[in-house]
Write a protein that holds these residues in place. Structure first.
Motif, PDB file in Angstrom:
ATOM      1  N   CYS A   1      -6.845  -4.787  -6.329  1.00  0.00           N
ATOM      2  CA  CYS A   1      -5.645  -5.120  -5.221  1.00  0.00           C
ATOM      3  C   CYS A   1      -5.642  -6.803  -5.162  1.00  0.00           C
ATOM      4  CB  CYS A   1      -5.839  -4.519  -3.991  1.00  0.00           C
ATOM      5  SG  CYS A   1      -7.103  -5.124  -2.935  1.00  0.00           S
TER       6      CYS A   1
ATOM      7  N   ILE B   1      -9.777   1.507  -3.101  1.00  0.00           N
ATOM      8  CA  ILE B   1      -9.956   0.150  -3.250  1.00  0.00           C
ATOM      9  C   ILE B   1     -11.513  -0.116  -2.796  1.00  0.00           C
ATOM     10  CG2 ILE B   1      -9.312  -2.042  -2.028  1.00  0.00           C
ATOM     11  CD1 ILE B   1      -6.588  -0.846  -1.749  1.00  0.00           C
TER      12      ILE B   1
ATOM     13  N   ALA C   1       2.354   1.953  -3.583  1.00  0.00           N
ATOM     14  CA  ALA C   1       1.246   2.120  -4.222  1.00  0.00           C
ATOM     15  C   ALA C   1       1.206   3.410  -4.355  1.00  0.00           C
ATOM     16  CB  ALA C   1       0.345   1.345  -4.449  1.00  0.00           C
TER      17      ALA C   1
ATOM     18  N   ARG D   1      -5.026  -9.799  -2.558  1.00  0.00           N
ATOM     19  CA  ARG D   1      -4.873 -10.210  -1.011  1.00  0.00           C
ATOM     20  C   ARG D   1      -3.922 -11.327  -0.809  1.00  0.00           C
ATOM     21  NH1 ARG D   1      -7.852  -7.617   2.731  1.00  0.00           N
ATOM     22  NH2 ARG D   1      -9.619  -6.751   1.899  1.00  0.00           N
TER      23      ARG D   1
ATOM     24  N   ILE E   1       0.824  -1.172  -0.063  1.00  0.00           N
ATOM     25  CA  ILE E   1       0.058  -0.008  -0.162  1.00  0.00           C
ATOM     26  C   ILE E   1       0.791   1.293   0.222  1.00  0.00           C
ATOM     27  CG2 ILE E   1      -1.465   1.401   1.459  1.00  0.00           C
ATOM     28  CD1 ILE E   1      -3.043  -1.057   2.241  1.00  0.00           C
TER      29      ILE E   1
ATOM     30  N   LEU F   1      -2.528  -6.354   1.745  1.00  0.00           N
ATOM     31  CA  LEU F   1      -3.040  -5.972   0.308  1.00  0.00           C
ATOM     32  C   LEU F   1      -1.735  -5.615  -0.388  1.00  0.00           C
ATOM     33  CD1 LEU F   1      -5.832  -3.248   1.137  1.00  0.00           C
ATOM     34  CD2 LEU F   1      -6.125  -5.800   0.387  1.00  0.00           C
ATOM     35  N   ARG F   2      -1.922  -6.178  -1.897  1.00  0.00           N
ATOM     36  CA  ARG F   2      -0.441  -5.909  -2.648  1.00  0.00           C
ATOM     37  C   ARG F   2      -1.288  -5.238  -3.931  1.00  0.00           C
ATOM     38  NH1 ARG F   2       1.444  -5.860   1.441  1.00  0.00           N
ATOM     39  NH2 ARG F   2       3.128  -7.174   2.193  1.00  0.00           N
ATOM     40  N   PHE F   3      -0.321  -4.924  -4.925  1.00  0.00           N
ATOM     41  CA  PHE F   3      -0.916  -4.113  -5.984  1.00  0.00           C
ATOM     42  C   PHE F   3       0.025  -4.638  -7.357  1.00  0.00           C
ATOM     43  CE2 PHE F   3      -2.072  -1.779  -2.555  1.00  0.00           C
ATOM     44  CZ  PHE F   3      -3.405  -1.527  -2.727  1.00  0.00           C
TER      45      PHE F   3
END
Length: 65
Positions: free
Chosen positions: A37, A30, A15, A39, A12, A44-46
């Motif tokens: 995103c 989100i 990002a 999970r 996060i 949370l990753r992007f």
């Protein structure tokens, strides 16, 4: 993955820095469904490609929209 470019997921914080907005704003995007995103457990990753697509979708033609 068949791409020669390594696939790296952003946090996060990363990002938010890339989009030049706050982490809180990322979380709002989100929640609204505007920013996809991934999970990973509770984190949370992007994907970089998703951030680039978000920018492209929100680009306006003139100054200040």
């Amino acid at each position: 993955m068949s791409s020669s470019r390594p696939f790296r997921l952003l946090t996060i914080s990363e990002a938010a820095e890339y989009l030049a907005i706050s982490e809180r704003s990322v979380k709002r995007l989100i929640a609204r469904g505007d920013l996809p995103c991934i999970r990973v457990g509770s984190a949370l990753r992007f994907a970089f490609a998703d951030l680039e697509a978000f920018i492209a979708r929100n680009r306006s033609g003139g100054m200040f929209g």
